[in-house]
Design a protein around this motif. Structure first.
Motif, PDB file in Angstrom:
ATOM      1  N   GLU A 139      53.467  23.151  -3.085  1.00 37.78           N
ATOM      2  CA  GLU A 139      53.604  22.950  -1.645  1.00 37.78           C
ATOM      3  C   GLU A 139      54.258  21.593  -1.345  1.00 37.78           C
ATOM      4  O   GLU A 139      55.123  21.479  -0.479  1.00 37.78           O
ATOM      5  CB  GLU A 139      52.202  22.992  -1.047  1.00 37.78           C
ATOM      6  CG  GLU A 139      52.158  23.370   0.402  1.00 37.78           C
ATOM      7  CD  GLU A 139      50.725  23.284   0.889  1.00 37.78           C
ATOM      8  OE1 GLU A 139      49.889  24.074   0.402  1.00 37.78           O
ATOM      9  OE2 GLU A 139      50.460  22.401   1.727  1.00 37.78           O
ATOM     10  N   GLN A 140      53.845  20.590  -2.106  1.00 37.75           N
ATOM     11  CA  GLN A 140      54.404  19.237  -1.918  1.00 37.75           C
ATOM     12  C   GLN A 140      55.921  19.245  -2.171  1.00 37.75           C
ATOM     13  O   GLN A 140      56.682  18.621  -1.441  1.00 37.75           O
ATOM     14  CB  GLN A 140      53.699  18.273  -2.871  1.00 37.75           C
ATOM     15  CG  GLN A 140      54.079  16.814  -2.676  1.00 37.75           C
ATOM     16  CD  GLN A 140      53.393  15.910  -3.697  1.00 37.75           C
ATOM     17  OE1 GLN A 140      52.808  16.389  -4.667  1.00 37.75           O
ATOM     18  NE2 GLN A 140      53.458  14.618  -3.472  1.00 37.75           N
ATOM     19  N   GLN A 177      57.960  21.880  -1.968  1.00 37.68           N
ATOM     20  CA  GLN A 177      58.681  22.708  -1.000  1.00 37.68           C
ATOM     21  C   GLN A 177      58.969  21.934   0.286  1.00 37.68           C
ATOM     22  O   GLN A 177      59.984  22.153   0.943  1.00 37.68           O
ATOM     23  CB  GLN A 177      57.906  24.000  -0.728  1.00 37.68           C
ATOM     24  CG  GLN A 177      58.216  25.036  -1.813  1.00 37.68           C
ATOM     25  CD  GLN A 177      57.069  25.979  -2.103  1.00 37.68           C
ATOM     26  OE1 GLN A 177      56.178  26.130  -1.276  1.00 37.68           O
ATOM     27  NE2 GLN A 177      57.084  26.594  -3.269  1.00 37.68           N
ATOM     28  N   ARG A 178      58.113  20.992   0.612  1.00 32.99           N
ATOM     29  CA  ARG A 178      58.326  20.143   1.803  1.00 32.99           C
ATOM     30  C   ARG A 178      59.654  19.422   1.742  1.00 32.99           C
ATOM     31  O   ARG A 178      60.256  19.098   2.750  1.00 32.99           O
ATOM     32  CB  ARG A 178      57.218  19.078   1.884  1.00 32.99           C
ATOM     33  CG  ARG A 178      56.071  19.512   2.744  1.00 32.99           C
ATOM     34  CD  ARG A 178      54.983  18.470   2.844  1.00 32.99           C
ATOM     35  NE  ARG A 178      55.419  17.104   3.045  1.00 32.99           N
ATOM     36  CZ  ARG A 178      54.723  16.032   2.659  1.00 32.99           C
ATOM     37  NH1 ARG A 178      53.579  16.193   2.044  1.00 32.99           N
ATOM     38  NH2 ARG A 178      55.174  14.824   2.893  1.00 32.99           N
TER      39      ARG A 178
END
Ligand code: FAD
Length: 316
Positions: free
Chosen positions: A69-70, A72-73
């Motif tokens: 998730e980190q 993809q930011r």
């Protein structure tokens, strides 16, 4: 379509490479991962040595969940596919071939496909893997501080890890199927002269015993055919390690870049392989300490190198 950087493998090395490459300014970065991102550590029920991750009973899965998730930011694209080969074109770009038959080109490639510890092949090994059966003394030795453990194997790694564990654990029982070791004579002497290491030779591991809490011991078959039960909450197996280097294997049977005799990728201190624009990171590279924090560090180093490499290409 030409990627700035292709990342092969979504373990700690690949994910950190993805974070640094995208956040550091590369626009078109895709990470290819054949399964769920997270890597081998997601098989571990507890991790205590990733700095800052101090959660009680933190599992490998818990540790890794925020990582994708980190990334993809900052724009990392994640594609769930298996890479079959990385090859180089005459113009120095790379082709990433995938198991569905398709392929994509990239200016730079960071490989982090990890390694796979070999299994010793006794009953219950898979069931208790990561819950008392371990292949890593640095990772799990401390969980058995002051307790008894079993070590299986007779090569360099087995003996060195037995010595490491003998400093933490009350007793180490070393089980080996022969009566001679494949290791440096000085290491063999040190093992033989360590008071809390017992050698059980000509013995074959049969079954790991356990209860719902985890491992309770190991049954071994002795040379006379009798079975001996060794009480221990931890069983460490060191019977070899396969480097996941297949993606670098070329059609003619050679490797794309220089490798060590045991199949690890040779790299310099900046994770550069013998081929410009190709980097190797984490457990698959030469002298890897095989730790999450080290794999992550390699990923960061490789990504910073790839950014400079791609930048220089565009100025030529
Ligand atoms: C049970 C266990 C407990 C451990 N405990 C600890 C611990 O306490 N502390 C610690 O620091 N380390 C621990 N480790 C070691 C740690 O997990 C590894 O050092 C680390 O995961 C290596 O990261 P990596 O990114 O190099 O490779 P990996 O984590 O192996 O990740 C490689 C990824 O590449 C993918 N991949 C492989 N081939 C392909 C392909 N052809 N195409 C697409 N994707 C591919 C795989 O699916 C995998 O997700 C443990 C390992 C295990 C197994």
């Amino acid at each position: 379509m030409m990627l700035d950087c292709a990342i092969i493998g979504g373990g700690p090395a690949g994910l950190t490479a993805g974070l640094y490459a995208t956040r550091g300014g590369l626009d078109n970065v895709t990470m290819f991962e054949k399964g769920m991102p997270g890597g081998q550590i997601t098989q571990s029920s507890e991790i205590e040595n990733y700095p800052g991750a101090t959660g009680h009973n933190l599992s490998g899965m818990d540790l890794m969940i925020p990582w994708p998730e980190q990334c993809q930011r900052f724009g990392l694209k994640h594609e769930m596919s298996e890479v079959t080969r990385v090859s180089q074109n005459s113009d120095k770009t790379f082709t990433i071939s995938k198991s569905d038959g398709s392929s994509i080109m990239a200016k730079s490639v960071i490989v982090g496909t990890g390694s796979t510890p070999k299994r010793a092949g006794f009953e219950g090994e898979d069931k208790y893997f990561g819950r008392g059966v371990s292949t890593c003394a640095t990772c799990d030795g401390f969980f058995y501080k002051g307790k008894e453990v079993v070590v299986i194997g007779g090569g360099d790694t087995a003996l060195e890890e037995a010595l490491y564990l003998s400093k933490i654990c009350s007793k180490v029982t070393l089980v080996h199927r022969r009566d001679t070791f494949r290791s440096a004579p000085s290491t063999i002497d040190r093992v033989k002269n360590t008071d809390n290491i017992e050698l059980v030779l000509n013995a074959v591991p049969k079954e790991v015993t356990g209860d719902p809490m985890g491992v309770t011991g190991l049954d071994v078959i002795l040379s006379d055919g009798t079975i001996r039960h060794i009480d221990a909450p931890g069983v460490f197996t060191f019977v070899g390690n396969d480097v996941n280097n297949q993606v670098l294997l070329q059609e003619d049977g050679s490797f794309l870049c220089d490798m060590t005799p045991s199949g690890q990728v040779k790299v310099d201190i900046n994770m550069r392989t013998s081929v410009a624009g190709l980097y190797a990171t984490g457990d698959m590279r030469e002298d890897a300490p095989k730790q999450v924090v080290c794999a992550a560090g390699d990923g960061a180093v490789a990504a910073l190198q790839a950014i400079t490499y791609v930048d220089e290409l565009s100025h030529h």
